[in-house]
Design an enzyme around this catalytic site. Sequence first.
Site, short mmCIF file in Angstrom:
data_model
loop_
_atom_site.label_atom_id
_atom_site.label_comp_id
_atom_site.label_asym_id
_atom_site.label_seq_id
_atom_site.Cartn_x
_atom_site.Cartn_y
_atom_site.Cartn_z
N GLY A 1 -39.61 -30.67 35.84
CA GLY A 1 -39.26 -31.72 35.48
C GLY A 1 -39.75 -32.49 34.36
O GLY A 1 -40.92 -31.35 33.97
N CYS B 1 -44.82 -32.80 32.24
CA CYS B 1 -43.94 -31.72 32.67
C CYS B 1 -44.43 -31.16 34.56
O CYS B 1 -45.49 -31.23 34.48
CB CYS B 1 -43.85 -30.33 31.74
SG CYS B 1 -42.23 -29.22 32.88
N ASP B 2 -43.77 -30.83 35.18
CA ASP B 2 -43.98 -30.42 36.72
C ASP B 2 -43.32 -29.36 36.81
O ASP B 2 -42.06 -29.89 36.86
CB ASP B 2 -44.17 -31.38 37.50
CG ASP B 2 -44.77 -31.14 38.70
OD1 ASP B 2 -45.66 -30.88 39.11
OD2 ASP B 2 -44.28 -31.48 39.93
N THR B 3 -43.86 -28.65 37.02
CA THR B 3 -42.93 -27.33 37.52
C THR B 3 -43.94 -26.81 39.19
O THR B 3 -44.70 -26.85 39.41
CB THR B 3 -43.41 -25.86 36.70
OG1 THR B 3 -42.63 -26.47 35.52
CG2 THR B 3 -42.12 -24.63 36.84
#
Length: 185
Positions: free
Chosen positions: A104, A67-69
Amino acid sequence: MKLVLASSSPRRIEILKNEGYDFLIEPAEIDESFSNELDVYTNVLNTSYKKAFEIKKNHLNDVILGCDTTVCLNNICYGKPKDELDAYKMLKSFSGKAHEVISGVCILHQSEMINFYVKTLVYFKELSDEMIYDYIKTKECFGKAGAYAIQGIGKSLVLKYEGELANVIGLPIKEIKPLLDKYEF
């Protein structure tokens, strides 16, 4: 088969634990910088994929969650503040406006890949300099994209949000849970 979180984020770990998952934690050591030639949505998708792919090499039969925020306002993405001045500038720019929090997500299992993004709109109150400095003094702003924690004292800065709160915290579990629940861990 195990679930492997490709992150050491305390917030992501807490969200997964609260949902009752038993999982391994293996942060991916990748370059997380964004490409200026791609939009933010493609960048978060790519970064979440790179994180998951990096960890998959050592877990060929497991389910990997990457995950990427990021936090964006007017096509500018805000990472974690470098210092108090940086935190002040970020929070001042959000004052009285709505910004996007975009995550993502990538789930890899053997030859299967699910890659998507989730967007939440966060509306900030009009913030006085005193409100901003008082918040910065709590030190909660450090280590947080956009310089605030909506799950903590930072909620006092927020007027409202549209979308999933857990996404703003760092892991859009509402969208992830049905995808993970089809596996037997």
